[in-house]
Design a protein around this motif. Structure first.
Motif, PDB file in Angstrom:
ATOM      1  N   VAL A  88       0.861  -1.189   0.000  1.00  0.00           N
ATOM      2  CA  VAL A  88       0.000   0.000   0.000  1.00  0.00           C
ATOM      3  C   VAL A  88       0.891   1.229   0.000  1.00  0.00           C
ATOM      4  O   VAL A  88       1.883   1.294   0.736  1.00  0.00           O
ATOM      5  CB  VAL A  88      -0.932   0.044   1.241  1.00  0.00           C
ATOM      6  N   SER A  89       0.542   2.202  -0.830  1.00  0.00           N
ATOM      7  CA  SER A  89       1.239   3.481  -0.877  1.00  0.00           C
ATOM      8  C   SER A  89       0.205   4.591  -0.762  1.00  0.00           C
ATOM      9  O   SER A  89      -0.803   4.578  -1.469  1.00  0.00           O
ATOM     10  CB  SER A  89       1.997   3.604  -2.205  1.00  0.00           C
ATOM     11  N   CYS A 100       4.669   3.176  -8.432  1.00  0.00           N
ATOM     12  CA  CYS A 100       4.012   2.337  -7.431  1.00  0.00           C
ATOM     13  C   CYS A 100       4.353   0.874  -7.657  1.00  0.00           C
ATOM     14  O   CYS A 100       4.683   0.150  -6.711  1.00  0.00           O
ATOM     15  CB  CYS A 100       2.497   2.549  -7.481  1.00  0.00           C
ATOM     16  N   ARG A 101       4.302   0.425  -8.890  1.00  0.00           N
ATOM     17  CA  ARG A 101       4.613  -0.972  -9.199  1.00  0.00           C
ATOM     18  C   ARG A 101       6.081  -1.294  -8.913  1.00  0.00           C
ATOM     19  O   ARG A 101       6.391  -2.377  -8.397  1.00  0.00           O
ATOM     20  CB  ARG A 101       4.282  -1.269 -10.658  1.00  0.00           C
ATOM     21  N   ASP A 102       6.971  -0.357  -9.237  1.00  0.00           N
ATOM     22  CA  ASP A 102       8.400  -0.566  -8.960  1.00  0.00           C
ATOM     23  C   ASP A 102       8.654  -0.658  -7.460  1.00  0.00           C
ATOM     24  O   ASP A 102       9.373  -1.544  -6.992  1.00  0.00           O
ATOM     25  CB  ASP A 102       9.245   0.569  -9.555  1.00  0.00           C
ATOM     26  N   LYS A 103       8.070   0.263  -6.697  1.00  0.00           N
ATOM     27  CA  LYS A 103       8.250   0.241  -5.245  1.00  0.00           C
ATOM     28  C   LYS A 103       7.645  -1.017  -4.631  1.00  0.00           C
ATOM     29  O   LYS A 103       8.178  -1.571  -3.677  1.00  0.00           O
ATOM     30  CB  LYS A 103       7.657   1.496  -4.608  1.00  0.00           C
ATOM     31  N   GLN A 104       6.542  -1.470  -5.197  1.00  0.00           N
ATOM     32  CA  GLN A 104       5.915  -2.705  -4.720  1.00  0.00           C
ATOM     33  C   GLN A 104       6.900  -3.864  -4.826  1.00  0.00           C
ATOM     34  O   GLN A 104       7.047  -4.649  -3.886  1.00  0.00           O
ATOM     35  CB  GLN A 104       4.660  -2.986  -5.539  1.00  0.00           C
ATOM     36  N   GLN A 105       7.596  -3.969  -5.942  1.00  0.00           N
ATOM     37  CA  GLN A 105       8.572  -5.045  -6.127  1.00  0.00           C
ATOM     38  C   GLN A 105       9.750  -4.890  -5.174  1.00  0.00           C
ATOM     39  O   GLN A 105      10.222  -5.863  -4.580  1.00  0.00           O
ATOM     40  CB  GLN A 105       9.058  -5.086  -7.574  1.00  0.00           C
ATOM     41  N   THR A 106      10.229  -3.661  -5.014  1.00  0.00           N
ATOM     42  CA  THR A 106      11.346  -3.392  -4.102  1.00  0.00           C
ATOM     43  C   THR A 106      10.988  -3.765  -2.669  1.00  0.00           C
ATOM     44  O   THR A 106      11.762  -4.414  -1.965  1.00  0.00           O
ATOM     45  CB  THR A 106      11.748  -1.906  -4.171  1.00  0.00           C
ATOM     46  N   HIS A 138       0.689  17.748 -17.204  1.00  0.00           N
ATOM     47  CA  HIS A 138       1.649  16.658 -17.364  1.00  0.00           C
ATOM     48  C   HIS A 138       0.865  15.401 -17.749  1.00  0.00           C
ATOM     49  O   HIS A 138       0.471  14.619 -16.883  1.00  0.00           O
ATOM     50  CB  HIS A 138       2.424  16.468 -16.059  1.00  0.00           C
ATOM     51  N   PRO A 139       0.621  15.188 -19.045  1.00  0.00           N
ATOM     52  CA  PRO A 139      -0.274  14.110 -19.499  1.00  0.00           C
ATOM     53  C   PRO A 139       0.118  12.704 -19.037  1.00  0.00           C
ATOM     54  O   PRO A 139      -0.750  11.852 -18.878  1.00  0.00           O
ATOM     55  CB  PRO A 139      -0.210  14.205 -21.021  1.00  0.00           C
ATOM     56  N   ASN A 140       1.389  12.450 -18.812  1.00  0.00           N
ATOM     57  CA  ASN A 140       1.827  11.106 -18.413  1.00  0.00           C
ATOM     58  C   ASN A 140       1.963  10.936 -16.905  1.00  0.00           C
ATOM     59  O   ASN A 140       2.469   9.912 -16.448  1.00  0.00           O
ATOM     60  CB  ASN A 140       3.162  10.768 -19.078  1.00  0.00           C
ATOM     61  N   TYR A 141       1.524  11.924 -16.138  1.00  0.00           N
ATOM     62  CA  TYR A 141       1.729  11.901 -14.691  1.00  0.00           C
ATOM     63  C   TYR A 141       1.210  10.631 -14.038  1.00  0.00           C
ATOM     64  O   TYR A 141       1.926   9.958 -13.298  1.00  0.00           O
ATOM     65  CB  TYR A 141       1.079  13.126 -14.034  1.00  0.00           C
ATOM     66  N   TRP A 142      -0.042  10.261 -14.291  1.00  0.00           N
ATOM     67  CA  TRP A 142      -0.642   9.105 -13.613  1.00  0.00           C
ATOM     68  C   TRP A 142      -0.026   7.805 -14.086  1.00  0.00           C
ATOM     69  O   TRP A 142       0.130   6.862 -13.313  1.00  0.00           O
ATOM     70  CB  TRP A 142      -2.157   9.104 -13.747  1.00  0.00           C
ATOM     71  N   LYS A 143       0.353   7.751 -15.359  1.00  0.00           N
ATOM     72  CA  LYS A 143       1.037   6.571 -15.881  1.00  0.00           C
ATOM     73  C   LYS A 143       2.393   6.401 -15.192  1.00  0.00           C
ATOM     74  O   LYS A 143       2.757   5.292 -14.774  1.00  0.00           O
ATOM     75  CB  LYS A 143       1.223   6.713 -17.395  1.00  0.00           C
ATOM     76  N   GLU A 144       3.130   7.501 -15.041  1.00  0.00           N
ATOM     77  CA  GLU A 144       4.436   7.453 -14.374  1.00  0.00           C
ATOM     78  C   GLU A 144       4.293   7.122 -12.890  1.00  0.00           C
ATOM     79  O   GLU A 144       5.079   6.339 -12.346  1.00  0.00           O
ATOM     80  CB  GLU A 144       5.169   8.781 -14.564  1.00  0.00           C
ATOM     81  N   GLU A 145       3.316   7.696 -12.234  1.00  0.00           N
ATOM     82  CA  GLU A 145       3.085   7.414 -10.814  1.00  0.00           C
ATOM     83  C   GLU A 145       2.692   5.949 -10.601  1.00  0.00           C
ATOM     84  O   GLU A 145       3.115   5.322  -9.637  1.00  0.00           O
ATOM     85  CB  GLU A 145       2.009   8.342 -10.245  1.00  0.00           C
ATOM     86  N   THR A 146       1.898   5.416 -11.522  1.00  0.00           N
ATOM     87  CA  THR A 146       1.516   4.010 -11.437  1.00  0.00           C
ATOM     88  C   THR A 146       2.739   3.119 -11.608  1.00  0.00           C
ATOM     89  O   THR A 146       2.908   2.138 -10.866  1.00  0.00           O
ATOM     90  CB  THR A 146       0.437   3.678 -12.481  1.00  0.00           C
ATOM     91  N   SER A 176      -1.440  -3.164  -4.085  1.00  0.00           N
ATOM     92  CA  SER A 176      -1.108  -4.307  -4.927  1.00  0.00           C
ATOM     93  C   SER A 176      -2.342  -4.980  -5.527  1.00  0.00           C
ATOM     94  O   SER A 176      -2.207  -5.754  -6.476  1.00  0.00           O
ATOM     95  CB  SER A 176      -0.292  -5.323  -4.133  1.00  0.00           C
ATOM     96  N   ASN A 177      -3.521  -4.687  -5.038  1.00  0.00           N
ATOM     97  CA  ASN A 177      -4.738  -5.259  -5.620  1.00  0.00           C
ATOM     98  C   ASN A 177      -5.185  -4.482  -6.862  1.00  0.00           C
ATOM     99  O   ASN A 177      -5.583  -5.077  -7.854  1.00  0.00           O
ATOM    100  CB  ASN A 177      -5.874  -5.304  -4.603  1.00  0.00           C
ATOM    101  N   ILE A 178      -5.130  -3.156  -6.787  1.00  0.00           N
ATOM    102  CA  ILE A 178      -5.585  -2.341  -7.918  1.00  0.00           C
ATOM    103  C   ILE A 178      -4.447  -2.027  -8.894  1.00  0.00           C
ATOM    104  O   ILE A 178      -4.711  -1.742 -10.051  1.00  0.00           O
ATOM    105  CB  ILE A 178      -6.274  -1.048  -7.454  1.00  0.00           C
ATOM    106  N   ASN A 179      -3.214  -2.021  -8.418  1.00  0.00           N
ATOM    107  CA  ASN A 179      -2.020  -1.808  -9.244  1.00  0.00           C
ATOM    108  C   ASN A 179      -2.058  -0.540 -10.088  1.00  0.00           C
ATOM    109  O   ASN A 179      -1.592  -0.530 -11.227  1.00  0.00           O
ATOM    110  CB  ASN A 179      -1.747  -3.019 -10.131  1.00  0.00           C
ATOM    111  N   ARG A 180      -2.623   0.512  -9.531  1.00  0.00           N
ATOM    112  CA  ARG A 180      -2.584   1.823 -10.181  1.00  0.00           C
ATOM    113  C   ARG A 180      -2.781   2.890  -9.114  1.00  0.00           C
ATOM    114  O   ARG A 180      -3.310   2.610  -8.028  1.00  0.00           O
ATOM    115  CB  ARG A 180      -3.630   1.944 -11.278  1.00  0.00           C
ATOM    116  N   VAL A 181      -2.338   4.093  -9.424  1.00  0.00           N
ATOM    117  CA  VAL A 181      -2.467   5.201  -8.483  1.00  0.00           C
ATOM    118  C   VAL A 181      -3.800   5.901  -8.728  1.00  0.00           C
ATOM    119  O   VAL A 181      -4.174   6.179  -9.862  1.00  0.00           O
ATOM    120  CB  VAL A 181      -1.299   6.202  -8.629  1.00  0.00           C
TER     121      VAL A 181
END
Length: 102
Positions: A26-27, A71-77, A60-68, A41-46
């Motif tokens: 969870v973030s 989130c996925r990278d930090k989840q793996q870490t 910033h059109p890619n903001y949510w894509k980059e934040e997601t 980790s259940n929804i896998n998006r911000v």
């Protein structure tokens, strides 16, 4: 005359294992102690949690894509870090929580 406004940005990251019906990651993002974003980790998006956060994508059109992706990278870490901690403490079962405030 210039007026300076100070804001505080915080993120809470939590990885866990052994908790039934709870996401393994969870973030939560906050500005001035008001929640602005959420990912797990259940929804896998911000998800934006404040109406004004929806306007970010217009600048910033890619903001949510980059934040997601973040989130996925930090989840793996965090998943790897939790497994390393379990090994170092010689604990394979039970409840584990790894929590970071940044």
């Amino acid at each position: 005359l210039f007026l300076t406004v100070i804001h505080f940005l915080k993120y809470f990251y939590t990885a866990s294992s052994g908790i039934p019906n709870f996401p393994s990651y969870v973030s939560v993002g906050l500005v001035d102690d008001v929640q602005i974003s959420y990912c797990d980790s259940n929804i896998n998006r911000v998800i934006p949690k404040q109406e004004w956060m929806n306007k970010v994508s217009s600048e910033h059109p890619n903001y949510w894509k980059e934040e997601t992706q973040t989130c996925r990278d930090k989840q793996q870490t965090f998943k790897i870090s939790l497994e390393i901690a379990k090994q170092r403490f010689n604990q394979t079962g039970g409840l584990f929580i790894l929590h970071l405030v940044h």
